[in-house]
Motif scaffolding. Structure first.
Motif, PDB file in Angstrom:
ATOM      1  N   LYS A 159       6.140  12.984  -2.805  1.00  0.00           N
ATOM      2  CA  LYS A 159       5.923  14.122  -3.512  1.00  0.00           C
ATOM      3  C   LYS A 159       7.267  14.184  -4.854  1.00  0.00           C
ATOM      4  CE  LYS A 159       4.427  18.822  -3.976  1.00  0.00           C
ATOM      5  NZ  LYS A 159       3.989  20.049  -3.090  1.00  0.00           N
ATOM      6  N   ALA A 160       8.526  14.182  -3.929  1.00  0.00           N
ATOM      7  CA  ALA A 160       9.617  14.600  -4.819  1.00  0.00           C
ATOM      8  C   ALA A 160      10.184  13.037  -5.350  1.00  0.00           C
ATOM      9  CB  ALA A 160      10.676  14.847  -3.643  1.00  0.00           C
ATOM     10  N   GLY A 161       9.171  11.965  -5.401  1.00  0.00           N
ATOM     11  CA  GLY A 161       9.593  10.712  -5.905  1.00  0.00           C
ATOM     12  C   GLY A 161      10.835   9.959  -5.301  1.00  0.00           C
ATOM     13  N   LEU A 162      10.668  10.015  -4.036  1.00  0.00           N
ATOM     14  CA  LEU A 162      11.732   9.286  -3.217  1.00  0.00           C
ATOM     15  C   LEU A 162      11.112   8.421  -2.066  1.00  0.00           C
ATOM     16  CD1 LEU A 162      13.961  12.740  -2.451  1.00  0.00           C
ATOM     17  CD2 LEU A 162      14.420  10.613  -3.958  1.00  0.00           C
ATOM     18  N   PRO A 163      10.609   7.383  -2.708  1.00  0.00           N
ATOM     19  CA  PRO A 163       9.962   6.411  -1.755  1.00  0.00           C
ATOM     20  C   PRO A 163      10.962   5.771  -0.975  1.00  0.00           C
ATOM     21  CG  PRO A 163      10.090   5.472  -4.065  1.00  0.00           C
ATOM     22  CD  PRO A 163      10.578   6.921  -4.180  1.00  0.00           C
ATOM     23  N   ALA A 164      12.163   5.608  -1.368  1.00  0.00           N
ATOM     24  CA  ALA A 164      13.176   4.787  -0.492  1.00  0.00           C
ATOM     25  C   ALA A 164      13.421   5.676   0.856  1.00  0.00           C
ATOM     26  CB  ALA A 164      14.617   4.759  -1.371  1.00  0.00           C
ATOM     27  N   LYS A 165      13.446   6.951   0.677  1.00  0.00           N
ATOM     28  CA  LYS A 165      13.706   7.842   1.644  1.00  0.00           C
ATOM     29  C   LYS A 165      12.568   7.847   2.725  1.00  0.00           C
ATOM     30  CE  LYS A 165      17.232  11.322   1.154  1.00  0.00           C
ATOM     31  NZ  LYS A 165      17.377  12.837   1.398  1.00  0.00           N
ATOM     32  N   ALA A 166      11.348   7.773   2.146  1.00  0.00           N
ATOM     33  CA  ALA A 166      10.219   7.758   2.786  1.00  0.00           C
ATOM     34  C   ALA A 166      10.227   6.215   3.718  1.00  0.00           C
ATOM     35  CB  ALA A 166       8.693   7.789   1.977  1.00  0.00           C
ATOM     36  N   ALA A 167      10.642   5.031   3.002  1.00  0.00           N
ATOM     37  CA  ALA A 167      10.805   3.873   3.390  1.00  0.00           C
ATOM     38  C   ALA A 167      11.596   3.831   4.520  1.00  0.00           C
ATOM     39  CB  ALA A 167      10.949   2.628   2.457  1.00  0.00           C
ATOM     40  N   ARG A 168      12.934   4.431   4.475  1.00  0.00           N
ATOM     41  CA  ARG A 168      13.797   4.557   5.669  1.00  0.00           C
ATOM     42  C   ARG A 168      13.185   5.067   6.878  1.00  0.00           C
ATOM     43  NH1 ARG A 168      16.239   8.428   7.470  1.00  0.00           N
ATOM     44  NH2 ARG A 168      15.871   9.823   5.567  1.00  0.00           N
ATOM     45  N   LEU A 169      12.436   6.241   6.658  1.00  0.00           N
ATOM     46  CA  LEU A 169      12.012   7.051   7.708  1.00  0.00           C
ATOM     47  C   LEU A 169      10.886   6.174   8.582  1.00  0.00           C
ATOM     48  CD1 LEU A 169      11.836   9.471   9.364  1.00  0.00           C
ATOM     49  CD2 LEU A 169       9.918  10.577   7.795  1.00  0.00           C
ATOM     50  N   THR A 187       4.806   1.027   0.119  1.00  0.00           N
ATOM     51  CA  THR A 187       5.403  -0.195  -0.826  1.00  0.00           C
ATOM     52  C   THR A 187       5.211   0.081  -2.182  1.00  0.00           C
ATOM     53  OG1 THR A 187       3.371  -1.345   0.245  1.00  0.00           O
ATOM     54  CG2 THR A 187       5.393  -1.740   1.415  1.00  0.00           C
ATOM     55  N   ALA A 188       3.757   0.214  -2.368  1.00  0.00           N
ATOM     56  CA  ALA A 188       3.288   0.412  -3.854  1.00  0.00           C
ATOM     57  C   ALA A 188       4.285   1.425  -4.356  1.00  0.00           C
ATOM     58  CB  ALA A 188       2.113   0.803  -4.079  1.00  0.00           C
ATOM     59  N   ALA A 189       4.700   2.403  -4.027  1.00  0.00           N
ATOM     60  CA  ALA A 189       5.649   3.391  -4.946  1.00  0.00           C
ATOM     61  C   ALA A 189       7.076   2.639  -4.927  1.00  0.00           C
ATOM     62  CB  ALA A 189       5.727   4.668  -3.788  1.00  0.00           C
ATOM     63  N   LEU A 190       7.324   1.825  -3.804  1.00  0.00           N
ATOM     64  CA  LEU A 190       8.699   1.093  -4.109  1.00  0.00           C
ATOM     65  C   LEU A 190       8.691  -0.066  -5.105  1.00  0.00           C
ATOM     66  CD1 LEU A 190       9.434   0.649  -0.187  1.00  0.00           C
ATOM     67  CD2 LEU A 190      10.888   1.896  -1.845  1.00  0.00           C
ATOM     68  N   ILE A 191       7.556  -0.793  -5.220  1.00  0.00           N
ATOM     69  CA  ILE A 191       7.594  -1.819  -6.237  1.00  0.00           C
ATOM     70  C   ILE A 191       7.506  -0.986  -7.491  1.00  0.00           C
ATOM     71  CG2 ILE A 191       6.023  -3.487  -7.125  1.00  0.00           C
ATOM     72  CD1 ILE A 191       5.439  -4.370  -3.995  1.00  0.00           C
ATOM     73  N   LYS A 192       6.619  -0.144  -7.782  1.00  0.00           N
ATOM     74  CA  LYS A 192       6.874   0.721  -9.045  1.00  0.00           C
ATOM     75  C   LYS A 192       8.098   1.275  -9.336  1.00  0.00           C
ATOM     76  CE  LYS A 192       4.292   4.554 -11.331  1.00  0.00           C
ATOM     77  NZ  LYS A 192       3.319   5.843 -10.815  1.00  0.00           N
ATOM     78  N   GLY A 193       8.862   1.760  -8.418  1.00  0.00           N
ATOM     79  CA  GLY A 193      10.022   2.254  -8.812  1.00  0.00           C
ATOM     80  C   GLY A 193      11.222   0.920  -8.624  1.00  0.00           C
ATOM     81  N   ARG A 211      14.016  -2.681  -0.816  1.00  0.00           N
ATOM     82  CA  ARG A 211      13.584  -1.813   0.238  1.00  0.00           C
ATOM     83  C   ARG A 211      12.263  -2.237   0.615  1.00  0.00           C
ATOM     84  NH1 ARG A 211      15.705   2.834   2.120  1.00  0.00           N
ATOM     85  NH2 ARG A 211      17.542   1.750   1.925  1.00  0.00           N
ATOM     86  N   ALA A 212      11.339  -2.625  -0.498  1.00  0.00           N
ATOM     87  CA  ALA A 212      10.043  -2.975  -0.143  1.00  0.00           C
ATOM     88  C   ALA A 212       9.966  -4.520   0.823  1.00  0.00           C
ATOM     89  CB  ALA A 212       9.293  -3.105  -1.631  1.00  0.00           C
ATOM     90  N   GLY A 213      10.815  -5.139   0.258  1.00  0.00           N
ATOM     91  CA  GLY A 213      10.838  -6.471   1.112  1.00  0.00           C
ATOM     92  C   GLY A 213      11.171  -6.018   2.593  1.00  0.00           C
ATOM     93  N   ASP A 214      12.270  -5.246   2.744  1.00  0.00           N
ATOM     94  CA  ASP A 214      12.527  -4.791   4.287  1.00  0.00           C
ATOM     95  C   ASP A 214      11.331  -4.385   4.951  1.00  0.00           C
ATOM     96  OD1 ASP A 214      15.245  -5.358   3.834  1.00  0.00           O
ATOM     97  OD2 ASP A 214      15.898  -3.233   3.314  1.00  0.00           O
ATOM     98  N   GLU A 256       9.060 -12.662  -1.748  1.00  0.00           N
ATOM     99  CA  GLU A 256       8.883 -12.340  -3.254  1.00  0.00           C
ATOM    100  C   GLU A 256       9.505 -10.980  -3.533  1.00  0.00           C
ATOM    101  OE1 GLU A 256       4.844 -11.838  -4.319  1.00  0.00           O
ATOM    102  OE2 GLU A 256       4.133 -13.853  -3.314  1.00  0.00           O
ATOM    103  N   CYS A 257       9.728 -10.065  -2.663  1.00  0.00           N
ATOM    104  CA  CYS A 257      10.146  -8.748  -3.130  1.00  0.00           C
ATOM    105  C   CYS A 257      11.802  -9.133  -3.057  1.00  0.00           C
ATOM    106  CB  CYS A 257       9.809  -7.726  -2.292  1.00  0.00           C
ATOM    107  SG  CYS A 257       8.300  -7.129  -2.431  1.00  0.00           S
ATOM    108  N   TYR A 258      12.246  -9.670  -1.972  1.00  0.00           N
ATOM    109  CA  TYR A 258      13.493 -10.077  -2.150  1.00  0.00           C
ATOM    110  C   TYR A 258      14.050 -10.728  -3.204  1.00  0.00           C
ATOM    111  CZ  TYR A 258      14.133  -8.539   2.824  1.00  0.00           C
ATOM    112  OH  TYR A 258      14.043  -7.706   4.158  1.00  0.00           O
ATOM    113  N   ARG A 259      13.293 -11.676  -3.624  1.00  0.00           N
ATOM    114  CA  ARG A 259      13.659 -12.776  -4.666  1.00  0.00           C
ATOM    115  C   ARG A 259      13.799 -11.817  -6.208  1.00  0.00           C
ATOM    116  NH1 ARG A 259      10.279 -17.881  -4.584  1.00  0.00           N
ATOM    117  NH2 ARG A 259      11.959 -19.060  -3.521  1.00  0.00           N
TER     118      ARG A 259
END
Length: 1694
Positions: free
Chosen positions: A753-763, A781-787, A792-795, A808-811
């Motif tokens: 909601k706060a626009g922080l998908p990286a923090k969500a992914a870490r959790l 992942t969709a939020a991460l790719i969009k951002g 982080r999406a690759g992880d 693909e994401c890593y590349r």
């Protein structure tokens, strides 16, 4: 140093009343004297007696007079006196600072022996010497004493060095010992330093040596390590007595020694490094000087005497008056007392290093001292008495001194500013500056002390006209520099050194504050708060500021307006504020501020005060400050805080500010919430801590406190916090809160909601259960790719096992590291592509060096090489290239090679060019770099030699065309064609380079080349250059000839002078002159100073016409010389007539005569001599005579020589021809004065010729005799020597004697006989000689002749008939003759003693004793003793004993040592413990018995010697009896008992031998106890060979438990062999047979004290009867003699 008597402090008494010790205080104000009655008198510095006190004994029971005071010293602070006493104690009296203060004992130190001397060198430390030889230290602080060092000898003196850091003690055995508390870096040794010849009672330690003296009346100066420097010896001076005391001046440059009625003064002379004695001070009736004390400032010396007098002397080297205001007294070379004549105050100026003070000046308004020594500078403030000495190399007096600052002296010298703080012996600092004005320098030294700052020393000065430097003088570092846009003409630091003021017009600080005053045209500017420089108060003035005055509660600026001075008053309140702040008086500061209106200045002051008040916790003042500043919140908060503090103070008392709430609130005010929390929690005020955080909306800290303390409202708090976060739209913070509470889904929802998908992914990545929620993961992942957070999406894809998407994401996200790691596991084929892509990405990012390795991994070599080249990673590029094939690499190698060529690393570049097939480029590189050798070497490798040569020669020719001759040369030389280079240089006429190459490549042709070039240049007319080459070819003559040929005579002369030999230039000058001729030649030669030399040269070279011309024109006096040389030339040419004419023209006719003589043209010679040189006529005749002599025509020669009046020459010619008779004839006729000398010479010649000469003498003598010349005839006869024909010699001598007796006077007669007599004796004609002597009544000489001829009867007869006085003389010589001839038997009849002595000398002892036996008893025993001594020395004591057995032993005391030696040798000799030794022991016994009997009748009766010989007799009897008993088996126990009894006399016997024999005897008869003890004792005493066997037996026995290791006892309870009973002390008689004590059955003999045990006696008699032993019978016979007969008792077997 001069001593002048000032006054008598204490009058002497009539008798001895010794002043025991004296001392001056360190501050020079007090002088103490201790008298013989143990009272201490105190005087002031003027010599007035001001006080006294009595000392006290260590123990009153011994009385007040039981001790003496031996040492006294003041403490360094001059308030105490230490007294050392002979009753083993030191008292320290506190005397106070004022006269009349009560005297109390503050320390006492009890010692083990008398205190002999004492010093107090440093605070708390007293050093003293004791009679037992120790030097100890007493500590007045701890009241304990300890030993510094100990010796075995009484301490007679103790002194310290000038600094008091070392001590020196003198001892009664002459030892001087040194000890340092601190050697001050001198490195001098400690310990025993000197052994003085006598006790050094007078001992002084000066600066450069140690001076010691004592009772030997010598003063010795020793060096720093104890070597003797000088000795002053007064031992031969009858007026001088022993030296009793010494003292060194405080500066250590002078020493005074006291003796009787006299003070001797010695001064150290630094330039010569010796002591020099000044005139001694002699005072009659002063008597012995017992004490000396020198005032610490060196101006007074006090002398105490034996009669109780104390005299005061003034000490000074010189005095002077400075400007009629100061008196300078030089009390030593390094010490000056400066006295202010108006005030009477004194300052002592002293060089601590002992340097001589050369000059003293008083400068700076007559307040400051400046003095120079050779190495240091002395400075001082007369008002404060602070003195400094710093190292200073003299600069010729060019220093400039500034005294504007009271604490510091500023010295300018050669562009350097040196600062010296008064009272400090190091320079405060030194900087370089050209600005000498004191207004451009500011120094602040601790002027206003601030809290927390101990030392504050700062300097500000100008580096240049616009730059100020500020220096911290303590640390010695630059604090900073200040640059100004215009010229600075004044600067000043404030008093604390924290602020700097500078300007282009005059400014100044108000004294005692940080307020600043300055003038700007007609304005007076005042800055009351320097922290706010923009806030300035201004006054309008009409004049110039001339000063500031502060006092009486006001501050005024003095302005000169016209001719009047106007005072402008400053606001004292504002000034006082700063002062109050500095003093920490904030109430006063508040009071000042409250009187002022609010202005920018006062606002700044309120701020300053608020800050300081808070720091000092003066909260009411701080509240008032914030109120005044309008800071309502702070004022309100502080008001509440003050109310809490006041309430606590009212309720509980004390400081309310210490209450925890107050402290916490102050921490909150400073925003230090952690400190406030800590304060609350310390008091368990959790609610208050939480309330504080809630009020501040610091929910995290509030919850942390609640969690830590387990607060019940924790959950409620969390809910409230979450709600607050949501209300304030802090979704991220709310998400973190939910995450911390474990609600992951809610947290992720909030993060998204706060626009922080990286923090969500870490959790999600950290929670497995969340990963399982596919929908949630896809959403993230969709939020991460969009951002575009691809990594982080690759992880996340990798975590959910979707490698394709992860890759693909890593590349996409350029996370190539993770992509490669994933590919290695999932898609290995992709790794290579990924590495290349990674490399491409890095190249795009300009990270070329990182890309290289990835391209290598991707096997993209070309890209790797290009990346390496792009990244300038040349070594890596070479490494990669070396791995490639030749075709690929060849185009890249030259690129790398160019890089290394640019770095001048040509070898690497060459290698790379070669690898790239670009050798030509490498050669070009070397050629461009001028490295022809390497280029050639490379070319030779890859080209044919002829091609290389062609290439290089072509290139060289090209270079030559371009005028690059050096480069061309190098190319020619490189291809071994130096000749082409030489030709090139020759062609271009570059001869220097040509010569250089010839010298290098053809050194053998160098000289020829120079010559060739010289000729060429000469032909071209380039004479100067030609000269150079000729000279280089060492052809200076060619140069000269060249210049001659060209008519350049000056140049020719110059070259000849510089290059030719010593005379070459003269030759050239001569030729030059000859070419000129006439007057011109004369002028030239005069100019060159060679006129005379030229004339000589012309004459020497046969140019006589030129020589005559020169001499005629200028040197007429040389004309005869030229004629002479011309004559000699003609003579050599054989033209004698022309030569004669020239010799005569030259005025040398004698040379013409000599020429004719030489040619034996006697007529011509005679003609010239008679015409021109009559003196030479004689020489012509002599020359003719020589010719006649050579032809042996002596008659003609004699005639010619006599015509020439030269009889002497005739004489010499006859002598040389050996015609002595003709010579004597000529001599007698023409030179009779030489006749005697000629006669002697003739005799010498005759003597050399031997027999032929003797015959000549005889013939001559007869000739003289016939002529009636008897004296000469006698002399001739006497000269005849015995050369093998003694008969002829005797006849001649007798003839001489006969002629002298007949014809010569008595005196001459006597001389002749005395000469002839010894010569006759010499050839053995003694009778003839004696008869001659008797003719002249020379009786003694006649007797001596007979004695020498051993004609004793004739000698005796002559003595008897003619002079009976000589009969004894003849007898004496006869005895000596017999002695010398060894005819002893004949000598016996003449002198028996002499004969005996001769026998002794010859070692004929038997004959000697035999002869002596026939003489009296005394003579016999003299020679017996001599023989015995001889035998003892030879080690034959037994023979010596036999001698005394034969002749008896007289009681002569001089023989006692012989007897004792015989006894000692006998008892010590081995092999005597047996029956065979009986006769030896019996002989010894009999001799000793004979001696004792003789002693009874002599004067030695009952003497100690007699008693000793009686004991020896008893011992000898025991030994003899033991040997006798050993021969009879049944007397075995008797022998053993005798061995034991002998132990009683080990004072006369060898102890080890006695114990050994006793032990062995006891063992033999089975007395094992005794044997064990005796042999054990033997083992303790010996190292002999018997030891091993005995030790084995002793060890064996000691292991035997049955054996009691004790000696047997008898009924007395004593050891059975002991004569004395231990219990009663009664002494029993020893038995004559066994030596054991007789306790019963005693048989007594007639002689008292002689007895035997009846059983032992009977046993002995029975043994004799049964064995018929002759030796036992002999023992019995001796006992009968010794004891006055045997007892009449019969045998008894009971």
């Amino acid at each position: 140093m001069h001593l002048k008597h000032l006054r008598t402090l204490l009058s002497p008494q009539d008798g001895a009343a010794k002043v025991t010790c004296m001392a001056w205080s360190q501050n020079n104000a007090k002088f103490a004297v201790c008298t013989v009655d143990r009272v201490v008198l105190l005087y002031d510095e003027h010599g007035e007696r001001r006080d006294k006190f009595s000392t006290k004994p260590a123990d009153m029971k011994y009385g007040r007079k039981s001790y003496m005071v031996k040492g006294m010293a003041f403490s360094p602070d001059s308030t105490k006196i230490a007294i050392g006493q002979t009753d083993n104690i030191i008292y320290v009296y506190k005397i106070g600072e004022d006269w009349g203060d009560k005297k109390v004992i503050c320390n006492k130190f009890i010692q083990t022996s008398a205190v002999t001397c004492l010093q107090w060198p440093a605070e708390y430390i007293i050093v003293f010497g004791l009679a037992e030889g120790k030097v100890r230290l007493a500590n007045t602080k701890t009241n304990k004493s300890s030993t510094i060092y100990g010796t075995e000898s009484y301490v007679v003196s103790l002194t310290t060095n000038c600094s008091g850091k070392g001590i020196l003690s003198g001892h009664a055995d002459g030892t001087i010992v040194r000890y340092f508390f601190d050697d001050e870096g001198s490195g001098e040794s400690q310990g025993k330093l000197v052994n003085h010849p006598c006790p050094p009672y007078a001992l002084a330690w000066a600066t450069n040596s140690i001076v010691a003296a004592g009772c030997d009346r010598k003063i010795v100066a020793y060096g720093k390590e104890g070597h003797m420097l000088q000795t002053f010896d007064y031992s031969r001076d009858p007026q001088e007595r022993e030296f009793t005391t010494a003292v060194s001046s405080p500066g250590g440059q002078s020493v005074v020694l006291g003796s009787y009625d006299r003070l001797r003064v010695f001064n150290w002379i630094p330039r010569r490094s010796i002591w020099e004695e000044a005139k001694p001070k002699e005072i009659t009736n002063l008597y012995t000087i017992t004490a000396l004390a020198w005032k610490r400032d060196g101006s007074r010396l006090c002398v105490g005497t034996l009669c109780g007098g104390v005299e005061q002397f003034d000490c000074c080297l010189r005095r002077s008056i400075y400007k009629n205001k100061f008196e300078l007294t030089y009390v030593g070379p390094s010490q000056v007392i400066v006295k202010n004549l108006s005030s009477g105050t004194r300052v002592v100026l002293k060089s601590h290093y002992g340097y001589e003070v050369e000059e003293v000046k008083i400068l700076g308004k007559e307040r400051y001292l400046v003095a120079h020594t050779s190495e240091t500078l002395l400075l001082g403030d007369l008002n404060t008495n602070r003195l400094s000495e710093i190292a200073w190399q003299g600069s010729g007096g060019n220093e400039k001194y500034f005294f504007e600052n009271e604490n510091v002296c500023m010295i300018f010298n050669a562009g350097e500013l040196t600062l010296v703080e008064y009272g400090n012996n190091d320079t405060l600092g030194s900087v370089r500056t050209e600005f000498m004005n004191p207004h451009l320098i500011s120094v602040r030294i601790n002027e206003r002390c601030q809290r927390g700052t101990e030392d504050n020393k700062k300097l500000a000065y100008l580096i240049d006209i616009k730059t100020i430097a500020i220096v911290d003088l303590i640390g010695g570092y630059n604090i900073g520099t200040v640059s100004h846009e215009s010229r600075v003409d004044w600067l000043e630091l404030n008093e604390t050194g924290h602020k700097l003021l500078f300007r282009d017009r005059k400014l100044r600080w108000v004294p005692g504050s940080d307020v600043l005053v300055a003038q700007n045209r007609n304005s007076l500017c005042v800055w009351y708060n320097i922290e706010a420089p923009e806030r300035v108060t201004m006054f309008t003035i009409r004049g110039d500021v001339i000063g500031l005055e502060r006092g009486g509660g006001k501050t005024e600026v003095m302005v000169m307006e016209g001719v009047t001075t106007v005072a402008y008053t400053l606001d004292e309140g504002l000034i006082e504020f700063g002062t109050a702040i500095d003093d920490g008086n904030y109430i006063r500061a508040t009071a000042f501020l409250e009187t002022l209106e609010m202005t920018p200045e006062t606002e700044a002051m309120w701020k300053t005060l608020s800050k300081l008040a808070l720091e000092a916790r003066q909260l009411h003042i701080a509240e008032r400050c914030f109120s005044a500043l309008g800071q309502v919140a702070k004022a309100r908060f502080l008001h509440e805080t003050n109310e809490i503090a006041d309430q606590v103070s009212r309720e509980y008392g004390g400081e309310g500010t210490d209450f925890y709430q107050v402290r916490a609130r102050l921490a909150m005010l400073e925003k230090n919430y952690k400190l406030a929390e800590m304060i609350f929690l310390e008091q368990n005020a959790v609610e208050e801590a939480m309330g504080m955080y809630q009020e501040l909306h610091r929910w995290d800290e509030c919850i942390a406190v609640a969690e830590a303390k387990g607060h019940p409202a924790l959950e409620k708090l969390r809910r409230s916090y979450y709600q607050w976060l949501m209300d304030t739209q802090q979704e991220e913070r709310a998400g973190e809160l939910q995450e911390s509470q474990g609600d992951g889904l809610a947290a992720i929802s909030l993060y998204l909601k706060a626009g922080l998908p990286a923090k969500a992914a870490r959790l999600v990545l950290t929670r497995e259960e969340l990963l399982a929620n596919t929908e949630l993961v896809e959403h993230i992942t969709a939020a991460l790719i969009k951002g575009e957070l691809y990594e982080r999406a690759g992880d996340l894809f990798e975590k959910i096992h979707n490698p394709q998407k992860a890759l693909e994401c890593y590349r996409k996200g350029n996370a190539f590291m993770k992509a490669v790691e994933l590919a290695r596991l999932a898609f290995p084929v992709e790794v290579v592509k990924l590495e290349e892509a990674w490399g491409d990405h890095l190249v795009q990012q300009k990270q070329l060096d990182a890309a290289i390795n990835h391209y290598i991994e991707a096997r993209c070599s070309i890209k790797a090489i290009e990346a390496a080249l792009g990244a300038r990673q040349w070594k890596k590029a070479i490494y990669i290239l070396d791995l490639q094939d030749r075709n690929t690499a060849s185009k890249y190698y030259p690129l790398v090679a160019q890089h290394y060529a640019s770095l001048q690393e040509y070898e690497i570049a060459e290698e790379l060019y070669t690898k790239g097939d670009r050798t030509k480029d490498a050669i070009d590189m070397y050629t461009q770099a001028g490295r022809w050798e390497q280029a050639h070497k490379l070319a030779m490798k890859c080209m044919r030699p002829e091609d290389v040569s062609v290439l290089y020669i072509t290139q060289a020719q090209e270079m030559e065309k371009q005028g690059k001759y050096r480069e061309a040369e190098r190319l020619y030389v490189t291809v071994q064609e130096p000749d082409l280079a030489i030709t090139m240089y020759k062609k271009h006429k570059l001869y220097d380079d040509m010569i250089r190459l010839v010298g290098k490549h053809h050194p053998d042709l160098l000289s020829d080349t120079h010559l060739h070039l010289g000729k060429e240049l000469e032909a071209e007319g380039r004479l100067q250059e030609a000269e150079y080459h000729y000279l280089e070819a060492q052809e200076w003559k060619a140069t000269v000839n060249m210049y001659r040929a060209s008519g350049l005579w000056e140049e020719a002369y110059r070259v000849a002078r510089t290059q030719g030999g010593a005379n070459a230039h003269k030759h050239v000058a001569y030729l030059w002159a000859k070419s000129l001729g006439g007057e011109a030649a004369v002028r030239l030669l005069n100019k060159l100073g060679l006129l005379e030399a030229a004339v000589d040269h012309a004459a020497d070279n046969c140019s006589f016409e030129f020589a005559f011309e020169l001499s005629r024109l200028a040197l007429k006096h040389k004309t005869p010389e030229v004629h002479l040389k011309y004559a000699m030339f003609l003579e050599d040419e054989g033209k004698f007539e022309e030569a004669e004419a020239e010799f005569i023209r030259a005025g040398k006719p004698k040379e013409a005569v000599l020429m004719f003589v030489h040619n034996q043209d006697w007529e011509a010679a005679q003609r010239v001599a008679e015409a021109h040189d009559p003196d030479s006529v004689a020489e012509v005749l002599v020359g003719q005579a020589r010719g006649a002599l050579e032809e042996k025509d002596f008659q003609k020669a004699e005639g010619l020589l006599l015509r020439a009046q030269r009889p002497g020459l005739a004489l010499n010619y006859y002598k040389e021809a050996g015609l002595w008779s003709d010579a004597l004839r000529i001599c007698k006729d023409y030179v009779p004065s030489q006749l005697e000398a000629l006669q002697e010479e003739y005799e010498r010649e005759a003597t050399k010729k031997g027999a032929r000469g003797v015959e000549g003498f005889v013939e001559q003598a007869r000739h003289w005799e016939q002529a009636g010349e008897y004296s000469r005839a006698v002399d001739c006869y006497l000269k005849v020597r015995d050369s093998g024909n003694s008969g002829l010699a005797e006849k001649c001598w007798m003839k001489a004697a006969e002629l002298s007796i007949k014809f010569l006077p008595p005196q001459r007669n006597m001389e002749v006989v005395l000469a002839v007599g010894p010569q006759l004796i010499g050839i053995g004609k003694h009778s003839a000689a004696a008869e001659l002597y008797l003719n002249l009544d020379l009786v003694k000489e006649a007797i001596d002749a007979f004695i020498e001829g051993e004609e004793w009867n004739k000698a005796k007869r002559v003595a008897k008939e003619l002079d009976p006085r000589y009969e004894d003389y003849v007898d004496q010589h006869y005895k000596e003759f017999l002695k010398n001839q060894g005819k002893v038997d004949s000598l016996v009849g003449v002198d028996v003693i002499a004969a005996l002595d001769l026998y002794v000398e010859q070692g004929q002892w038997d004959k000697c004793i035999e002869t002596a036996t026939k003489q009296n008893y005394k003579i016999l025993h003299k020679y017996v003793a001599l023989y015995a001594t001889h035998l003892i020395r030879e080690g034959s004591s037994a023979q010596a004993l036999a001698l005394y057995v034969q002749h008896g032993a007289p009681a002569n005391p001089q023989n006692f040592n012989i007897y004792k030696r015989i006894f000692t040798d006998m008892v010590s000799s081995p092999g005597t413990n047996c029956a065979e030794a009986y006769h030896s022991w019996a002989d010894l016994r009999d001799v000793l018995f004979n001696l004792c009997e003789n002693l009874v009748k002599s004067s030695e009766a009952n003497s100690p010697a007699h008693e000793e010989f009686k004991t020896m007799l008893l011992i000898a009897h025991y030994y003899a009896t033991r040997s006798a008993a050993q021969s009879v088996k049944q007397l075995e126990t008797v022998a053993a008992r005798l061995s034991v009894s002998l132990l009683r006399h080990t004072q006369l016997l060898p102890v080890d031998k006695a114990f050994y024999e006793a032990g062995i005897a006891a063992k033999a008869v089975g007395w094992d106890n005794m044997a064990f003890i005796f042999l054990n004792r033997f083992l303790d005493l010996t190292d002999e060979a018997e030891r091993e066997e005995v030790r084995d037996w002793v060890l064996t026995v000691s292991m035997d438990q049955r054996l009691e290791q004790v000696l047997p006892r008898d009924e007395r309870g004593a050891y059975e062999a002991s004569l004395v009973a231990a219990s009663t002390g009664v002494r029993a008689l020893p038995c004559l047979i066994t030596g054991y004590p007789i306790l019963r059955n005693k048989i007594e003999f007639k002689r008292p004290g002689k007895a035997a045990n009846k059983d032992n006696w009977n046993k002995f008699l029975m043994a004799i009867k049964t064995s018929h032993s002759p030796v036992c019978q002999d023992v019995l016979k001796f006992i009968s003699q010794w004891c006055g007969g045997l007892p009449s008792t019969s045998f008894s077997f009971q």
